[in-house]
Structures are given as C-alpha cells and as structure tokens.
Design a protein around this motif. Structure first.
Motif, short mmCIF file in Angstrom:
data_model
loop_
_atom_site.label_atom_id
_atom_site.label_comp_id
_atom_site.label_asym_id
_atom_site.label_seq_id
_atom_site.Cartn_x
_atom_site.Cartn_y
_atom_site.Cartn_z
N ASP A 20 0.76 -1.21 -0.05
CA ASP A 20 -0.07 -0.08 0.13
C ASP A 20 0.96 1.17 -0.13
O ASP A 20 0.60 2.31 -0.61
CB ASP A 20 -0.97 -0.07 1.33
N ASP A 41 2.38 1.89 -3.22
CA ASP A 41 1.27 2.07 -4.10
C ASP A 41 1.34 1.11 -5.30
O ASP A 41 1.03 1.35 -6.55
CB ASP A 41 1.55 3.33 -5.00
N GLU A 97 -4.02 -7.92 -3.59
CA GLU A 97 -5.27 -8.34 -2.76
C GLU A 97 -4.83 -9.61 -1.87
O GLU A 97 -5.42 -10.60 -1.76
CB GLU A 97 -6.36 -9.16 -3.64
N GLU A 124 -0.73 -2.16 -6.49
CA GLU A 124 -2.23 -2.74 -6.19
C GLU A 124 -1.87 -4.39 -5.81
O GLU A 124 -0.89 -5.09 -6.22
CB GLU A 124 -2.86 -2.83 -7.51
#
Length: 210
Positions: A182, A185, A189, A187
């Motif tokens: 995070d 930056d 899951e 991405e």
C-alpha cells in the motif's frame, strides 16, 4: 519503463516478510535490486533454511523464473549502482529492518551498501519504507524512528492485525506485506480490507507464487 525498487533484508527476525515481498513484486513483473546484510543471510538460514554458503544459488532458486528480474549486489560493494543518486529507482523498502541498521540510517553512517542506499533515498527525496522488527523498544529505538519519521520515512512496524481473520502464518505475513505494498502504491489483494465484503475483495492473491 517502471523504475526498479530496492529491497533490503537485514538481520532482524522476520526474513519471510522480505522474501514474500520480493516474490510478489517479481511475480507482478517488477524489477528489484536486492541488498542483504551478512546478519540477514544468517536469519535466512535460521528461519527459512537457506544455505547461506551458496548465496547466488539460493537467490536463483527462490527468485528466478519470474517475469520480473532481480539484481543482487554484495553488501560491501559500495560501488554498486544503488550507491549513487544518479541511478534512478522508485524507492527502497527495508524489510525486516534491525535496530542496528535503523540506527545507522538515522545517523547517516553509510557503513555498507544497504545503509548507503537508504542515505541516497533520503538525500534524493525518494520513498524510504522501513519495517522494524524488535520488542520491547527502548528510548533510543523510538528516538531513531521518530528522527526518520520526521524526515518523511514511512515506518511500518511488523505488527500483524487480526480483523481480517487470518487462518495461517501465511495470512499474517500477507497482511504485513500488503501494508507495505500500500505504501509503495502497488495494487494487491493479499488481505481483506476493513469494511469490504467477500464479494468485493478476498484474502490472498491469485498471482502470488507458491
């Protein structure tokens, strides 16, 4: 072309965090420059069973064959590319970060390639993310972290959360790596975010290597 990230692994406990981050980035096609202290190699051996006497073979075994590539420089190679501000990178993550390395960075010691590279991040105004792993913390530890935080360094202590309902150690590792991603930056899951449903996101990453 996306600039590479520098990933440093030191002698703090929690080598699995650094390994998981590297494999995730490589699996996503990103390039990394990898710096490992001698104490970091010792912890890789003790915690993950790596053969520290066969360093290049171990790196190729665990980090080879991905769409992204890695560059490894010995920790005493102060002439490596990352030691210069003219070499462009996206930033640096030190995961896990020992209190000795953190102190060296806070005081501008630059005693090895990892500390020098962190110093480059500071002087060039690039992102520097540190994942300290120590407990309990005494006043010097806290003062060094405060000093770096005031300089814009992102401090992400290795403190796994439990609101996402971890079912294994891998889930707890993924949470910490996800928090680092995070801040980078990038991405992912890797864990279920607070306030989401199973339909909106799911724990784990289908692209995560085995």
């Amino acid at each position: 072309m996306t600039r590479p990230w520098v990933v440093g692994i030191t002698g703090a406990s929690g080598a699995v965090y650094g390994v998981r981050l590297c494999r995730f980035l490589l699996a996503r096609g990103l390039n990394i420059h990898l710096l490992i202290t001698d104490a970091g190699w010792r912890v890789l051996k003790e915690e993950l069973g790596w053969d520290a006497a066969r360093r290049k073979e171990m790196l190729e075994k665990h980090f080879g064959g991905y769409s992204g590539g890695y560059v490894y420089n010995p920790i005493q190679d102060i002439g490596a590319s990352t030691a210069s501000g003219s070499f462009r990178t996206s930033g640096m993550v030190i995961i896990p970060c020992s209190m000795g390395t953190l102190s060296g960075i806070a005081h501008g010691a630059s005693d090895n390639l990892l500390e020098r590279t962190a110093d480059v991040m500071l002087k060039e105004g690039r992102p520097l993310i540190i994942v300290p792993r120590e407990t309990p913390l005494h006043a010097i530890h806290l003062e060094n972290m405060l000093k770096l935080a005031r300089m814009g360094v992102r401090i992400i202590p290795a403190m796994p959360a439990f609101y996402q309902g971890p079912q294994s150690m891998d889930d707890m590792v993924d949470f910490m790596v996800g928090k680092v991603l995070d801040s980078m930056d990038v991405e992912h899951e890797l864990y279920k975010r607070w306030g989401t449903t199973e339909d909106e996101t799911k724990p784990g990453d289908p692209h995560r290597p085995d």
